[in-house]
Design a protein around this motif. Structure first.
Motif, PDB file in Angstrom:
ATOM      1  N   PHE A  45       0.836  -1.204   0.000  1.00  9.28           N
ATOM      2  CA  PHE A  45       0.000   0.000   0.000  1.00  9.28           C
ATOM      3  C   PHE A  45       0.870   1.253   0.000  1.00  9.28           C
ATOM      4  O   PHE A  45       0.661   2.178  -0.800  1.00  9.28           O
ATOM      5  CB  PHE A  45      -0.909  -0.051   1.233  1.00  9.28           C
ATOM      6  N   LEU A  46       1.868   1.298   0.877  1.00  3.89           N
ATOM      7  CA  LEU A  46       2.775   2.446   0.916  1.00  3.89           C
ATOM      8  C   LEU A  46       3.551   2.574  -0.391  1.00  3.89           C
ATOM      9  O   LEU A  46       3.774   3.681  -0.886  1.00  3.89           O
ATOM     10  CB  LEU A  46       3.750   2.314   2.086  1.00  3.89           C
ATOM     11  N   ASP A  47       3.955   1.439  -0.950  1.00  2.00           N
ATOM     12  CA  ASP A  47       4.707   1.471  -2.206  1.00  2.00           C
ATOM     13  C   ASP A  47       3.896   2.068  -3.350  1.00  2.00           C
ATOM     14  O   ASP A  47       4.465   2.661  -4.279  1.00  2.00           O
ATOM     15  CB  ASP A  47       5.146   0.049  -2.593  1.00  2.00           C
ATOM     16  N   THR A  48       2.579   1.905  -3.283  1.00  2.00           N
ATOM     17  CA  THR A  48       1.735   2.328  -4.409  1.00  2.00           C
ATOM     18  C   THR A  48       1.114   3.714  -4.230  1.00  2.00           C
ATOM     19  O   THR A  48       0.439   4.204  -5.143  1.00  2.00           O
ATOM     20  CB  THR A  48       0.597   1.316  -4.642  1.00  2.00           C
ATOM     21  N   LEU A  49       1.315   4.337  -3.066  1.00  2.00           N
ATOM     22  CA  LEU A  49       0.757   5.670  -2.860  1.00  2.00           C
ATOM     23  C   LEU A  49       1.500   6.701  -3.703  1.00  2.00           C
ATOM     24  O   LEU A  49       2.709   6.599  -3.904  1.00  2.00           O
ATOM     25  CB  LEU A  49       0.868   6.073  -1.393  1.00  2.00           C
ATOM     26  N   SER A  50       0.765   7.691  -4.175  1.00  2.00           N
ATOM     27  CA  SER A  50       1.406   8.788  -4.889  1.00  2.00           C
ATOM     28  C   SER A  50       2.264   9.595  -3.921  1.00  2.00           C
ATOM     29  O   SER A  50       2.000   9.647  -2.715  1.00  2.00           O
ATOM     30  CB  SER A  50       0.350   9.685  -5.540  1.00  2.00           C
ATOM     31  N   ARG A  51       3.315  10.189  -4.426  1.00  2.56           N
ATOM     32  CA  ARG A  51       4.196  11.030  -3.636  1.00  2.56           C
ATOM     33  C   ARG A  51       3.947  12.489  -3.975  1.00  2.56           C
ATOM     34  O   ARG A  51       3.672  12.782  -5.129  1.00  2.56           O
ATOM     35  CB  ARG A  51       5.656  10.667  -3.909  1.00  2.56           C
ATOM     36  N   PRO A  52       4.052  13.394  -3.000  1.00  7.63           N
ATOM     37  CA  PRO A  52       4.341  13.169  -1.580  1.00  7.63           C
ATOM     38  C   PRO A  52       3.140  12.576  -0.843  1.00  7.63           C
ATOM     39  O   PRO A  52       1.988  12.844  -1.189  1.00  7.63           O
ATOM     40  CB  PRO A  52       4.660  14.570  -1.062  1.00  7.63           C
ATOM     41  N   MET A  53       3.409  11.777   0.189  1.00 10.60           N
ATOM     42  CA  MET A  53       2.332  11.141   0.944  1.00 10.60           C
ATOM     43  C   MET A  53       1.731  12.071   1.994  1.00 10.60           C
ATOM     44  O   MET A  53       0.691  11.759   2.567  1.00 10.60           O
ATOM     45  CB  MET A  53       2.857   9.858   1.602  1.00 10.60           C
ATOM     46  N   LEU A  54       2.391  13.202   2.261  1.00  8.59           N
ATOM     47  CA  LEU A  54       1.907  14.212   3.200  1.00  8.59           C
ATOM     48  C   LEU A  54       1.802  13.676   4.628  1.00  8.59           C
ATOM     49  O   LEU A  54       0.864  13.974   5.362  1.00  8.59           O
ATOM     50  CB  LEU A  54       0.571  14.798   2.736  1.00  8.59           C
ATOM     51  N   VAL A  55       2.778  12.853   5.010  1.00  6.68           N
ATOM     52  CA  VAL A  55       2.823  12.288   6.360  1.00  6.68           C
ATOM     53  C   VAL A  55       4.249  12.341   6.896  1.00  6.68           C
ATOM     54  O   VAL A  55       5.225  12.377   6.139  1.00  6.68           O
ATOM     55  CB  VAL A  55       2.321  10.832   6.396  1.00  6.68           C
ATOM     56  N   GLU A  56       4.356  12.336   8.212  1.00  3.27           N
ATOM     57  CA  GLU A  56       5.624  12.173   8.914  1.00  3.27           C
ATOM     58  C   GLU A  56       5.277  11.417  10.188  1.00  3.27           C
ATOM     59  O   GLU A  56       4.877  12.006  11.191  1.00  3.27           O
ATOM     60  CB  GLU A  56       6.257  13.526   9.228  1.00  3.27           C
ATOM     61  N   ALA A  57       5.406  10.077  10.142  1.00  5.95           N
ATOM     62  CA  ALA A  57       4.845   9.280  11.225  1.00  5.95           C
ATOM     63  C   ALA A  57       5.477   7.903  11.309  1.00  5.95           C
ATOM     64  O   ALA A  57       6.056   7.399  10.344  1.00  5.95           O
ATOM     65  CB  ALA A  57       3.333   9.125  11.022  1.00  5.95           C
ATOM     66  N   ASN A  58       5.295   7.294  12.472  1.00  2.00           N
ATOM     67  CA  ASN A  58       5.604   5.888  12.685  1.00  2.00           C
ATOM     68  C   ASN A  58       4.273   5.139  12.655  1.00  2.00           C
ATOM     69  O   ASN A  58       3.459   5.305  13.569  1.00  2.00           O
ATOM     70  CB  ASN A  58       6.286   5.678  14.036  1.00  2.00           C
ATOM     71  N   PHE A  59       4.029   4.349  11.624  1.00  3.47           N
ATOM     72  CA  PHE A  59       2.797   3.562  11.526  1.00  3.47           C
ATOM     73  C   PHE A  59       3.056   2.174  12.095  1.00  3.47           C
ATOM     74  O   PHE A  59       3.945   1.458  11.629  1.00  3.47           O
ATOM     75  CB  PHE A  59       2.332   3.443  10.077  1.00  3.47           C
TER      76      PHE A  59
END
Length: 375
Positions: free
Chosen positions: A128-142
């Motif tokens: 899912f993360l690999d396929t998201l468009s960039r920028p993802m607009l996040v700065e987090a530990n999921f």
């Protein structure tokens, strides 16, 4: 999975500093052999609620924690779905390495909502993360777990992530606060003392391999231990404390543990245990999927989308943080939570909550037997 354009789901929100404490515990360290995902949530939004979203349009059913003001259920801050996939986050402050404006950031809740709709496993979330468009607009530990017992943190910024897998740890536990281990090693980031608090508090539980959801909601989320000062103030007899670098804080709004399942167990048996509002004053509820799986007093059925239970707990919190003048908000009345008479909010709630856990596990065992019969 087709390429996902996250930005079409985005509703702009103001940039707010969040501070949470979290952990993932491997099944080998728990009393009943099921993995745990925990988040002690800190946020500027004092009122939270829990809501269920049924399966529709090819998406999975899920339950999640939201801000009370989020009437459209745009930002999910922790939850799990019908595949037994669970997710939460802690904000990070040492990962961002670009010039994107902070006013366009903080889309972690949007990302997690979409992940709950489509992801079935830790591997799915990585894809899912690999396929998201960039920028993802996040700065987090999921932090994520799944029905197979897998767990991992994904330290994620606008363009990349680094995975920390639970299976690669020696002791079977991962802890994150508000910095990323893969981030800048200067003075950026937050939560260093809180992470050390956790590292020291988990030691006896790791030795005995006896973690339960109550370990987090009834101990860590109510414990005023300060590792830098080398003191546990919880039962110290002190009346007033400065609210600084404890796990429970004035900004704490929920303590939530998602308890996974055994391998090959029905993922619908995944359970959310939650103390909503200010955790040291809160009463535990258990949440399941299904039409009546979310207790009504957790839902946003009140005025302005408020939860009835959250309002009750926040009223108690305001007695703990009762000084309004000047810098008074930084001082907590510990005597309202713990006292020699045993009548503090935390003392009374903990006693009640252990009974609620006993009741919840009795019902959960009944559910497990019913699911086994259906096989």
């Amino acid at each position: 999975m087709k390429k996902i354009i996250l930005t079409v789901l985005v509703v702009l929100t103001a940039n707010v500093t969040y501070a949470c404490t979290s952990a993932i515990v491997a099944a080998k360290n728990t009393v009943n052999g099921r993995p745990l995902l925990w988040k002690h949530r800190d946020t500027g939004e004092e009122n939270n609620k829990v809501e269920r979203t049924p399966a529709k349009n090819g998406n999975m059913e899920y339950v999640a924690l939201y801000n009370a003001s989020d009437t459209a259920l745009v930002d999910a801050w922790m939850g799990y779905n019908s595949a037994g996939f669970a997710i939460m986050n802690t904000a990070s402050y040492n990962l961002k390495d670009d010039k994107i404006s902070y006013k366009d950031m903080d889309k972690e809740g949007v990302l997690m909502k979409r992940a709950l709709e489509v992801c079935k496993s830790v591997a799915d979330f990585k894809h899912f993360l690999d396929t998201l468009s960039r920028p993802m607009l996040v700065e987090a530990n999921f932090g994520v777990i799944d029905a197979a017992g897998n767990g991992a943190y994904f330290e994620t910024n606008n363009y990349k992530y680094k995975e920390y897998n639970l299976a690669d740890t020696e002791d079977g536990i991962l802890i994150r606060t508000n910095y990323s281990h893969s981030g800048r090693v200067d003075d950026d980031g937050m939560g260093y003392i809180r992470e050390q608090n956790m590292k020291e508090l988990v030691v006896p539980y790791l030795a005995k391999k006896n973690f339960t959801p109550a370990t987090f909601t009834e101990d860590f989320s109510r414990r005023f231990y300060h590792s830098l000062l080398g003191k546990d103030y919880t039962d110290s007899g002190e009346k007033w404390l400065i609210d600084q670098d404890f796990i429970p804080r004035r900004s704490s709004t929920a303590t939530t543990v998602i308890e996974g399942v055994l391998p090959n167990e029905n993922p619908l048996l995944t359970t959310m245990w939650i103390g909503i509002g200010y955790p040291p004053c809160s009463e535990i509820r258990y949440v399941w999927l299904g039409e009546n799986g979310v207790p009504e007093d957790l839902r946003g059925l009140g005025k302005n989308g408020h939860s009835e239970l959250c309002d009750t707990v926040v009223a108690r919190k305001h007695q703990v943080f009762s000084i309004k003048r000047g810098s008074g908000k930084h001082y907590l009345n510990l005597g309202k939570l713990y006292n020699a008479e045993g009548t503090g909010f935390s003392q009374k709630m903990k006693e009640k909550n252990m009974k609620i856990y006993k009741e919840g596990y009795a019902k959960l065992e009944k559910r497990r037997k019913e699911f086994r019969k259906k096989k």
